[in-house]
Write a protein that holds these residues in place. Structure first.
Motif, mmCIF file in Angstrom:
data_model
loop_
_atom_site.group_PDB
_atom_site.id
_atom_site.type_symbol
_atom_site.label_atom_id
_atom_site.label_comp_id
_atom_site.label_asym_id
_atom_site.label_seq_id
_atom_site.Cartn_x
_atom_site.Cartn_y
_atom_site.Cartn_z
ATOM 1 N N ILE A 218 -44.907 65.271 -3.503
ATOM 2 C CA ILE A 218 -46.348 65.004 -3.440
ATOM 3 C C ILE A 218 -47.050 66.228 -2.851
ATOM 4 O O ILE A 218 -46.724 66.663 -1.743
ATOM 5 N N LEU A 219 -48.011 66.780 -3.595
ATOM 6 C CA LEU A 219 -48.732 67.976 -3.153
ATOM 7 C C LEU A 219 -50.023 67.591 -2.432
ATOM 8 O O LEU A 219 -50.935 67.053 -3.063
ATOM 9 N N PRO A 220 -50.131 67.850 -1.118
ATOM 10 C CA PRO A 220 -51.399 67.596 -0.418
ATOM 11 C C PRO A 220 -52.397 68.715 -0.705
ATOM 12 O O PRO A 220 -52.061 69.899 -0.638
ATOM 13 N N VAL A 221 -53.619 68.338 -1.037
ATOM 14 C CA VAL A 221 -54.699 69.306 -1.244
ATOM 15 C C VAL A 221 -55.751 69.064 -0.168
ATOM 16 O O VAL A 221 -56.254 67.946 -0.021
ATOM 17 N N ILE A 222 -56.062 70.109 0.587
ATOM 18 C CA ILE A 222 -57.032 70.007 1.676
ATOM 19 C C ILE A 222 -58.437 70.122 1.088
ATOM 20 O O ILE A 222 -58.786 71.119 0.460
ATOM 21 N N LEU A 223 -59.238 69.098 1.287
ATOM 22 C CA LEU A 223 -60.578 69.043 0.724
ATOM 23 C C LEU A 223 -61.618 69.433 1.762
ATOM 24 O O LEU A 223 -61.502 69.080 2.940
ATOM 25 N N LYS A 224 -62.639 70.138 1.328
ATOM 26 C CA LYS A 224 -63.765 70.457 2.200
ATOM 27 C C LYS A 224 -64.447 69.154 2.627
ATOM 28 O O LYS A 224 -64.543 68.205 1.847
ATOM 29 N N LYS A 225 -64.914 69.110 3.871
ATOM 30 C CA LYS A 225 -65.612 67.916 4.356
ATOM 31 C C LYS A 225 -67.006 67.886 3.730
ATOM 32 O O LYS A 225 -67.924 68.572 4.178
ATOM 33 N N GLN A 226 -67.111 67.110 2.674
ATOM 34 C CA GLN A 226 -68.332 67.079 1.875
ATOM 35 C C GLN A 226 -68.408 65.724 1.179
ATOM 36 O O GLN A 226 -67.401 65.214 0.694
ATOM 37 N N TYR A 227 -69.592 65.140 1.155
ATOM 38 C CA TYR A 227 -69.771 63.838 0.517
ATOM 39 C C TYR A 227 -70.494 64.023 -0.817
ATOM 40 O O TYR A 227 -71.458 64.790 -0.866
ATOM 41 N N PRO A 228 -70.071 63.417 -1.945
ATOM 42 C CA PRO A 228 -68.998 62.440 -2.112
ATOM 43 C C PRO A 228 -67.699 63.065 -2.630
ATOM 44 O O PRO A 228 -67.380 62.966 -3.819
ATOM 45 N N MET A 229 -66.937 63.675 -1.776
ATOM 46 C CA MET A 229 -65.684 64.306 -2.167
ATOM 47 C C MET A 229 -64.715 63.305 -2.797
ATOM 48 O O MET A 229 -63.874 63.661 -3.617
ATOM 49 N N GLY A 230 -64.836 62.029 -2.412
ATOM 50 C CA GLY A 230 -63.931 61.012 -2.940
ATOM 51 C C GLY A 230 -64.327 60.457 -4.293
ATOM 52 O O GLY A 230 -63.621 59.606 -4.844
ATOM 53 N N GLY A 231 -65.457 60.919 -4.870
ATOM 54 C CA GLY A 231 -65.818 60.493 -6.211
ATOM 55 C C GLY A 231 -64.749 60.948 -7.204
ATOM 56 O O GLY A 231 -64.243 62.066 -7.096
ATOM 57 N N GLU A 232 -64.412 60.102 -8.162
ATOM 58 C CA GLU A 232 -63.304 60.420 -9.080
ATOM 59 C C GLU A 232 -63.458 61.784 -9.741
ATOM 60 O O GLU A 232 -62.531 62.599 -9.753
ATOM 61 N N LYS A 233 -64.622 62.027 -10.308
ATOM 62 C CA LYS A 233 -64.814 63.270 -11.054
ATOM 63 C C LYS A 233 -64.792 64.481 -10.132
ATOM 64 O O LYS A 233 -64.265 65.541 -10.489
ATOM 65 N N GLN A 234 -65.361 64.322 -8.939
ATOM 66 C CA GLN A 234 -65.345 65.430 -7.977
ATOM 67 C C GLN A 234 -63.922 65.691 -7.491
ATOM 68 O O GLN A 234 -63.481 66.836 -7.397
ATOM 69 N N LEU A 235 -63.199 64.621 -7.210
ATOM 70 C CA LEU A 235 -61.839 64.756 -6.701
ATOM 71 C C LEU A 235 -60.914 65.400 -7.736
ATOM 72 O O LEU A 235 -60.075 66.247 -7.400
ATOM 73 N N ILE A 236 -61.078 65.009 -8.981
ATOM 74 C CA ILE A 236 -60.251 65.592 -10.039
ATOM 75 C C ILE A 236 -60.497 67.094 -10.147
ATOM 76 O O ILE A 236 -59.556 67.892 -10.270
ATOM 77 N N TYR A 237 -61.766 67.484 -10.070
ATOM 78 C CA TYR A 237 -62.069 68.921 -10.207
ATOM 79 C C TYR A 237 -61.518 69.732 -9.034
ATOM 80 O O TYR A 237 -60.885 70.771 -9.233
ATOM 81 N N VAL A 238 -61.716 69.261 -7.817
ATOM 82 C CA VAL A 238 -61.305 70.071 -6.661
ATOM 83 C C VAL A 238 -59.787 70.105 -6.490
ATOM 84 O O VAL A 238 -59.251 71.028 -5.877
#
Length: 434
Positions: A218-238
């Motif tokens: 399982i590859l962890p990807v560190i996401l920038k603290k930004q809302y809505p980072m958890g949106g499906e389309k945003q999450l897929i892109y990042v």
């Protein structure tokens, strides 16, 4: 695997995350109340149909309402006891819902499905459906549908962003139940026929990132603290660099997204035969005495949750069921939890920012922060006039993910999300009439 940094995406907002209120509160089990009211509307689609009657004795995990259509989900008794009545009441969002009331007998007698050992892909898919599992990130879309995409996929992305302020239920679950989440993710990946598993976690959860670095697959990807980072389309892109076009599904880009709590529920359904009848709920806000993260049975009265947390520390200006940006403000504690209830927030006047709306300033800030590149002000303008067709056309409302970023940033405090939801509802009703 060693964590890597995610990509940048356009738009979004940077609110104070307010995670410090409850993030250190370890998971506790809320004692079951004497009476529970379990709604038959537990998914994005049609309500389930009751298969029990008043006077019927039921066991924990027993089917009490059967799914009505592919976008519906089965509903299960969350305690053992007796069905006392079935009636319609107003739900948190003001619509009528059918509730099955159960009086607990305190015996905790269970009726689970048989555990599966080394299940096949088809057996996993069937178990997910039979356990009534839905997306626990908020939308409530039946998971069985998502693990049976019409197009071939090659990647499973696990959503551990939990980008909405106050909520820490996923944080605690990742911290305390990482092994079960990982096993659940592997079952989902097997059902999909994919080997690549990615988990996206916001940078404000370094302890969770460390937990998932211990898994080799399982590859962890560190996401920038930004809302809505958890949106499906945003999450897929990042996490993958793939873009999901307007009107397209994540599976069209070869990706399926599942929430960490959903993965946990899949693990329990496969290994224990346990249907989905409880989840972790964050109780937070500065107006509650003891913020907590609780295992709560579906159908639990909100009042029982507040009482267990010591009650109010001050009179809340607003009480929200869910998150502060996507949740629903409730008029009283006389409401009941659903499968998708992620939080109960008691917000003070300062936290709620409950200012009266003023006329639109035409500043364009709502468009500036929209992660979907939409024009929320156009939706609101035409919705107020009652022209929902124009609202949908010029605001491209169908593509809205209802993240609430537009309403958060609006200096005039316009009820933009309310306008968007009214527009979507009007168009749905019009489609059904046709």
């Amino acid at each position: 695997m060693k964590a890597v940094k995610g990509k940048y995406y356009f738009g979004g907002i940077h609110p104070h995350d307010m995670k410090n209120i409850a993030k250190d509160a370890a998971l506790e089990v809320l004692p079951e109340p004497e009476i529970l009211a379990i709604s038959t509307s537990q998914s994005l689609g049609k309500p389930a149909v009751p298969v029990v009657e008043a006077g019927r004795e039921v066991k924990q995990g027993e089917l009490i309402a059967r799914a009505d259509g592919p976008i519906s989900s089965d509903v299960f008794a969350s305690v053992s006891g007796t069905v006392t009545e079935i009636k319609e009441e107003k739900g948190a969002n003001g619509t009528d819902e059918k509730y099955i009331f159960i009086k607990s007998d305190g015996k905790n007698e269970t009726s689970f499905l048989p555990p599966l050992s080394d299940p096949s892909a088809d057996e996993i898919k069937a178990r997910i459906k039979d356990a009534g599992i839905v997306g626990l990130g908020g939308a409530g879309f039946p998971t069985a549908v998502k693990v049976s995409p019409k197009t071939k996929v090659d990647t499973l992305v696990i959503n551990g962003a939990e980008c909405e302020p106050y909520l820490t239920c996923d944080h605690r679950l990742m911290l305390e139940r990482a092994d079960e989440i990982a096993r659940g993710a592997r079952y989902i990946a097997k059902a999909l026929g994919v080997e690549k598993i990615i988990i996206g976690i916001e940078a404000n959860k370094p302890d969770c990132i460390k937990e998932f670095e211990k898994f080799d697959d399982i590859l962890p990807v560190i996401l920038k603290k930004q809302y809505p980072m958890g949106g499906e389309k945003q999450l897929i892109y990042v996490t993958t660099g793939r873009k999901v076009g307007i009107g397209k599904l994540p599976a069209d880009t070869g990706v399926v997204v599942q929430n960490v709590a959903t993965c946990f529920a899949v693990c329990e359904a496969v290994e224990l035969g346990k249907p989905l009848f409880e989840r972790v709920v964050t109780v937070s806000g500065k107006a509650v005495k003891q913020p907590k993260n609780l295992w709560v049975k579906v159908g639990t009265p909100v009042q029982a949750i507040i009482d267990y947390c010591g009650g109010e520390s001050s009179t809340p200006k607003k009480v929200v069921q869910g998150g502060p940006l996507t949740g629903t403000a409730i008029a009283s504690y006389d409401n009941y939890t659903h499968k998708t209830t992620s939080g109960v927030l008691l917000l003070t006047e300062k936290e709620a920012s409950a200012d009266e709306p003023t006329p639109c300033l035409n500043c364009g800030k709502c468009a500036d922060v929209c992660p979907m590149h939409l024009m929320p002000m156009d939706t609101a303008f035409y919705a107020v006039a009652g022209d929902f067709d124009a609202a949908a056309k010029y605001g491209q409302t169908a593509a809205c993910i209802e993240c609430g970023a537009c309403e958060y940033i609006c200096p005039a405090k316009r009820p933009l999300i309310q306008a968007i939801r009214k527009t979507k509802e009007a168009l749905r009703n019009k489609k059904q009439e046709r």
